[in-house]
Design a protein around this motif. Sequence first.
Motif, PDB file in Angstrom:
ATOM      1  N   UNK A  81       0.829  -1.237   0.096  1.00  0.00           N
ATOM      2  CA  UNK A  81      -0.093  -0.022  -0.173  1.00  0.00           C
ATOM      3  C   UNK A  81       0.801   1.210  -0.192  1.00  0.00           C
ATOM      4  N   UNK A  82       0.313   2.361  -0.485  1.00  0.00           N
ATOM      5  CA  UNK A  82       0.883   3.639  -0.472  1.00  0.00           C
ATOM      6  C   UNK A  82       0.559   4.307   0.753  1.00  0.00           C
ATOM      7  N   UNK A  83      -0.600   4.016   1.616  1.00  0.00           N
ATOM      8  CA  UNK A  83      -1.288   4.537   2.704  1.00  0.00           C
ATOM      9  C   UNK A  83      -0.496   4.133   3.990  1.00  0.00           C
ATOM     10  N   UNK A  84       0.231   5.216   4.301  1.00  0.00           N
ATOM     11  CA  UNK A  84       1.265   5.067   5.512  1.00  0.00           C
ATOM     12  C   UNK A  84       0.461   4.749   6.980  1.00  0.00           C
ATOM     13  N   UNK A 111       8.290  -2.623   8.406  1.00  0.00           N
ATOM     14  CA  UNK A 111       8.002  -2.108   7.003  1.00  0.00           C
ATOM     15  C   UNK A 111       9.125  -2.201   6.270  1.00  0.00           C
ATOM     16  N   UNK A 112       8.885  -2.352   4.975  1.00  0.00           N
ATOM     17  CA  UNK A 112       9.931  -2.393   3.816  1.00  0.00           C
ATOM     18  C   UNK A 112       9.397  -1.160   2.870  1.00  0.00           C
ATOM     19  N   UNK A 113      10.254  -0.430   2.440  1.00  0.00           N
ATOM     20  CA  UNK A 113       9.736   0.608   1.397  1.00  0.00           C
ATOM     21  C   UNK A 113      10.540   0.193  -0.012  1.00  0.00           C
ATOM     22  N   UNK A 114       9.950   0.174  -1.047  1.00  0.00           N
ATOM     23  CA  UNK A 114      10.625  -0.202  -2.172  1.00  0.00           C
ATOM     24  C   UNK A 114      10.253   1.094  -3.038  1.00  0.00           C
ATOM     25  N   UNK A 115      11.314   1.389  -3.952  1.00  0.00           N
ATOM     26  CA  UNK A 115      11.178   2.484  -5.038  1.00  0.00           C
ATOM     27  C   UNK A 115      11.670   1.602  -6.326  1.00  0.00           C
ATOM     28  N   UNK A 116      10.750   1.782  -7.247  1.00  0.00           N
ATOM     29  CA  UNK A 116      11.087   0.949  -8.664  1.00  0.00           C
ATOM     30  C   UNK A 116      11.658  -0.384  -8.596  1.00  0.00           C
ATOM     31  N   UNK A 129      14.780   7.927   6.388  1.00  0.00           N
ATOM     32  CA  UNK A 129      16.328   8.138   5.727  1.00  0.00           C
ATOM     33  C   UNK A 129      16.322   8.189   4.181  1.00  0.00           C
ATOM     34  N   UNK A 130      15.331   7.633   3.588  1.00  0.00           N
ATOM     35  CA  UNK A 130      15.145   7.487   1.913  1.00  0.00           C
ATOM     36  C   UNK A 130      14.262   8.671   1.687  1.00  0.00           C
ATOM     37  N   UNK A 131      14.658   9.344   0.555  1.00  0.00           N
ATOM     38  CA  UNK A 131      13.612  10.256  -0.157  1.00  0.00           C
ATOM     39  C   UNK A 131      12.249   9.812  -0.481  1.00  0.00           C
ATOM     40  N   UNK A 132      12.277   8.364  -0.737  1.00  0.00           N
ATOM     41  CA  UNK A 132      11.098   7.683  -1.089  1.00  0.00           C
ATOM     42  C   UNK A 132      10.080   7.434   0.063  1.00  0.00           C
ATOM     43  N   UNK A 133      10.721   7.176   1.143  1.00  0.00           N
ATOM     44  CA  UNK A 133       9.982   7.110   2.294  1.00  0.00           C
ATOM     45  C   UNK A 133       9.375   8.610   2.835  1.00  0.00           C
ATOM     46  N   UNK A 134      10.413   9.538   2.694  1.00  0.00           N
ATOM     47  CA  UNK A 134       9.909  10.984   3.123  1.00  0.00           C
ATOM     48  C   UNK A 134       8.795  11.381   2.298  1.00  0.00           C
ATOM     49  N   UNK A 135       8.915  11.205   0.963  1.00  0.00           N
ATOM     50  CA  UNK A 135       7.360  11.440   0.194  1.00  0.00           C
ATOM     51  C   UNK A 135       6.398  10.895   0.634  1.00  0.00           C
ATOM     52  N   UNK A 136       6.433   9.318   0.937  1.00  0.00           N
ATOM     53  CA  UNK A 136       5.251   8.864   1.348  1.00  0.00           C
ATOM     54  C   UNK A 136       4.688   9.256   2.628  1.00  0.00           C
ATOM     55  N   UNK A 137       5.601   9.553   3.529  1.00  0.00           N
ATOM     56  CA  UNK A 137       5.162  10.111   4.993  1.00  0.00           C
ATOM     57  C   UNK A 137       4.428  11.564   4.708  1.00  0.00           C
ATOM     58  N   UNK A 138       5.164  12.210   4.061  1.00  0.00           N
ATOM     59  CA  UNK A 138       4.816  13.769   3.607  1.00  0.00           C
ATOM     60  C   UNK A 138       3.296  13.696   2.928  1.00  0.00           C
ATOM     61  N   UNK A 139       3.024  12.871   1.925  1.00  0.00           N
ATOM     62  CA  UNK A 139       1.753  12.802   1.391  1.00  0.00           C
ATOM     63  C   UNK A 139       0.834  12.358   2.257  1.00  0.00           C
ATOM     64  N   UNK A 140       0.857  11.423   3.070  1.00  0.00           N
ATOM     65  CA  UNK A 140       0.234  11.073   4.087  1.00  0.00           C
ATOM     66  C   UNK A 140      -0.236  12.315   5.114  1.00  0.00           C
ATOM     67  N   UNK A 141       0.608  13.075   5.466  1.00  0.00           N
ATOM     68  CA  UNK A 141       0.527  14.359   6.366  1.00  0.00           C
ATOM     69  C   UNK A 141      -0.185  15.298   5.624  1.00  0.00           C
ATOM     70  N   UNK A 142      -0.150  15.276   4.454  1.00  0.00           N
ATOM     71  CA  UNK A 142      -0.756  16.439   3.648  1.00  0.00           C
ATOM     72  C   UNK A 142      -2.423  16.007   3.369  1.00  0.00           C
ATOM     73  N   UNK A 143      -2.725  14.846   3.140  1.00  0.00           N
ATOM     74  CA  UNK A 143      -4.136  14.293   3.140  1.00  0.00           C
ATOM     75  C   UNK A 143      -4.686  14.283   4.462  1.00  0.00           C
ATOM     76  N   UNK A 144      -4.053  14.089   5.607  1.00  0.00           N
ATOM     77  CA  UNK A 144      -4.647  14.271   6.799  1.00  0.00           C
ATOM     78  C   UNK A 144      -4.863  15.776   7.132  1.00  0.00           C
ATOM     79  N   UNK A 145      -3.954  16.892   6.701  1.00  0.00           N
ATOM     80  CA  UNK A 145      -4.203  17.852   7.085  1.00  0.00           C
ATOM     81  C   UNK A 145      -5.058  18.757   5.926  1.00  0.00           C
ATOM     82  N   UNK A 146      -5.533  18.068   4.900  1.00  0.00           N
ATOM     83  CA  UNK A 146      -6.628  18.587   3.949  1.00  0.00           C
ATOM     84  C   UNK A 146      -7.837  18.176   4.240  1.00  0.00           C
TER      85      UNK A 146
END
Length: 75
Positions: free
Chosen positions: A12-15, A25-30, A47-64
């Motif tokens: 899932x992309x739903x953190x 958890x295991x985070x995969x990118x490509x 520590x990875x940019x991919x994980x940061x993007x997933x976490x940030x997207x979850x926070x943005x959705x929660x704020x919206x």
Amino acid sequence: NDELGVTIVVITHEMDVVRELADDVVVLEHGRLVESGPTEQVLGAPTSSATRRLVDATLRRAQELTRTRLAERPR
């Protein structure tokens, strides 16, 4: 896992779902592993940019969602 002695793989992309269900958890990118470990550690301090993007997207959705709910409240 503790009760039934089985492992379940959730993709899932739903953190928020990951945070609720998974101990680890295991985070995969490509298709490549970019980060893994205990869920709270990985999602709490990615520590990875991919994980940061997933976490940030979850926070943005929660704020919206919060803004939407507040806007819909009767005044």
